[in-house]
Write an enzyme that holds these catalytic residues in place. Structure first.
Site, PDB file in Angstrom:
ATOM      1  N   CYS A 145      21.455  52.998   7.934  1.00 10.19           N
ATOM      2  CA  CYS A 145      22.275  53.218   8.783  1.00 10.19           C
ATOM      3  C   CYS A 145      22.017  52.126   9.972  1.00 10.19           C
ATOM      4  CB  CYS A 145      22.122  54.684   9.316  1.00 10.19           C
ATOM      5  SG  CYS A 145      23.499  55.292  10.668  1.00 10.19           S
ATOM      6  N   LYS A 196      31.696  55.871   5.435  1.00  5.12           N
ATOM      7  CA  LYS A 196      30.902  55.004   6.275  1.00  5.12           C
ATOM      8  C   LYS A 196      29.447  55.756   6.745  1.00  5.12           C
ATOM      9  CE  LYS A 196      32.741  55.097  10.756  1.00  5.12           C
ATOM     10  NZ  LYS A 196      31.585  55.348  11.637  1.00  5.12           N
ATOM     11  N   ASP A 197      29.609  57.078   6.624  1.00  2.05           N
ATOM     12  CA  ASP A 197      28.551  57.822   6.990  1.00  2.05           C
ATOM     13  C   ASP A 197      27.681  58.212   5.923  1.00  2.05           C
ATOM     14  OD1 ASP A 197      29.089  57.746   9.885  1.00  2.05           O
ATOM     15  OD2 ASP A 197      30.322  59.607   9.687  1.00  2.05           O
ATOM     16  N   ARG A 232      26.551  57.317  22.160  1.00  2.60           N
ATOM     17  CA  ARG A 232      26.557  58.165  20.652  1.00  2.60           C
ATOM     18  C   ARG A 232      27.536  59.579  21.378  1.00  2.60           C
ATOM     19  NH1 ARG A 232      22.209  60.223  17.504  1.00  2.60           N
ATOM     20  NH2 ARG A 232      24.209  61.095  16.450  1.00  2.60           N
ATOM     21  N   ARG A 255      32.517  60.533  23.773  1.00  2.00           N
ATOM     22  CA  ARG A 255      32.480  59.262  24.041  1.00  2.00           C
ATOM     23  C   ARG A 255      33.664  58.823  24.920  1.00  2.00           C
ATOM     24  NH1 ARG A 255      30.495  56.075  18.583  1.00  2.00           N
ATOM     25  NH2 ARG A 255      29.391  57.531  17.658  1.00  2.00           N
ATOM     26  N   ARG A 294      30.997  69.665   9.014  1.00  2.00           N
ATOM     27  CA  ARG A 294      30.437  69.718  10.237  1.00  2.00           C
ATOM     28  C   ARG A 294      31.374  70.216  11.503  1.00  2.00           C
ATOM     29  NH1 ARG A 294      29.921  63.301  10.919  1.00  2.00           N
ATOM     30  NH2 ARG A 294      29.303  63.848  13.159  1.00  2.00           N
ATOM     31  N   ARG A 342      26.436  46.713  14.133  1.00  2.98           N
ATOM     32  CA  ARG A 342      27.564  45.788  13.427  1.00  2.98           C
ATOM     33  C   ARG A 342      28.387  45.451  14.513  1.00  2.98           C
ATOM     34  NH1 ARG A 342      32.635  46.814  12.334  1.00  2.98           N
ATOM     35  NH2 ARG A 342      32.471  49.045  13.020  1.00  2.98           N
ATOM     36  N   ARG A 343      29.104  46.365  15.239  1.00  2.00           N
ATOM     37  CA  ARG A 343      30.030  46.193  16.276  1.00  2.00           C
ATOM     38  C   ARG A 343      29.302  45.050  17.348  1.00  2.00           C
ATOM     39  NH1 ARG A 343      32.132  52.374  16.433  1.00  2.00           N
ATOM     40  NH2 ARG A 343      33.516  52.124  14.747  1.00  2.00           N
TER      41      ARG A 343
END
Length: 316
Positions: free
Chosen positions: A240, A81-82, A147, A153, A9, A129-130
């Site tokens: 996700c 994690k993605d 996002r 961010r 990416r 989750r957070r």
């Protein structure tokens, strides 16, 4: 082999990861030309909607996988994690590199510590989750959607849209933005996502020569931990953006793991822990790790975690 092409990416973090891989491979194989194939994933284009509502983790990997399937690239580097739990039929994950710090980072221009946040402070994150774990500790806080890539961010924080934001420590370290970290959230408060901080290399199953080239980059302890954490997600059928946390550690010949599933508002948090001895066999340790992840998932379901996850799926 004369050339090895890395699909990546185009975000700053993804490019850093691909360039780091490029350097390591070039040092190992100076006679092979290592090139990058940058591309934009759909997940990078859709920034105003939660990933869970538009296709989940596969939004970050599909374009890279198509490039490998169409022989436009040979390998792809991903944040573990993605990664979705399942790969296209002719692709698989062959190498897991050494993990960076898996914790979450508290980032703020106003406060030096999470505990200093005043009542009603605005905290930015798009991670359920957070969100769930933060609200379990501080239900008075206001969680707002955030996002975009790391730079985006941080820019929104600097514009004053949030009192604080929560980011992955690993990404900030890799981009040499450690100075933005006020402190790392204690795992007792905010358990990391499965695979957080670890990177994996995906490639075609048939390319056995490439498998051998990648082998020196495989980090055994990180891989064992990742297999435990991903087994948890797989057996909870967590895609996700679900409030599932899984964190495995290896120390003194043992693997230990904690897993959590929480209500999005933090009102309920289910927790399970386990520990097991490891052996001298990598293959056997992978089996032990995956069984641990599965067993913890079963115990969480017995507590009631499946009701939380099913309710979230129904809302999508």
């Amino acid at each position: 082999m004369k050339e090895l092409r890395i699909a990546t990416r185009q975000s700053a973090l993804a490019m850093w990861q691909a360039e780091d891989l490029q350097t390591k491979l070039q040092n190992l194989y100076p006679n092979i030309i290592i090139t990058l194939v940058p591309m934009v994933s759909r997940g990078d284009q859709i920034l105003d909607v939660a990933l869970s509502k538009v296709g989940g983790k596969g939004l970050f990997t599909k374009e890279l996988e198509v490039a490998m399937l169409e022989n436009q690239a040979d390998i792809a580097m991903h944040c573990i994690k993605d990664l979705p739990m399942y790969f296209p039929e002719s692709l698989d994950l062959y190498t897991i590199t050494e993990s960076e710090d898996p914790t979450d980072a508290f980032v703020s221009n106003k406060y030096d510590h999470f505990d200093q946040l005043p009542q009603g402070a605005i905290v930015g994150t798009s991670s359920l989750r957070r969100q769930s774990q933060i609200l379990a500790k501080r239900p008075d806080l206001k969680i707002e959607f955030l996002r975009g890539n790391v730079g985006t961010r941080l820019g929104k924080l600097d514009d004053g849209q949030y009192d604080a934001i929560i980011l992955a420590t690993a990404g900030l370290i890799r981009l040499e933005l450690q100075e933005r970290i006020k402190h790392k959230l204690d795992t007792h408060m905010c358990l990391p996502a499965a695979g957080q901080g670890a990177l994996g290399i995906e490639c075609r199953i048939a390319d056995t020569e490439i498998h051998k080239l990648l082998a020196p980059l495989h980090h055994v302890d990180t891989a064992i931990r990742v297999y435990a954490e991903r087994a948890l997600i797989k057996h909870l059928e967590g895609g996700c953006q679900v409030p599932i946390a899984g964190y495995a550690q290896i120390e003194n010949g043992k693997i230990s793991m904690e897993a959590r599933v929480a209500e999005v508002d933090g009102s309920v948090v289910y927790i399970e822990k386990a520990q097991s001895d490891l052996t001298d066999s990598y293959e056997q340790n992978v089996i032990i790790a995956e069984k641990m992840g599965k067993d913890l998932a079963i115990k969480l379901v017995e507590q009631g975690a499946d009701a939380i996850l099913e309710k979230l799926k129904a809302d999508l």
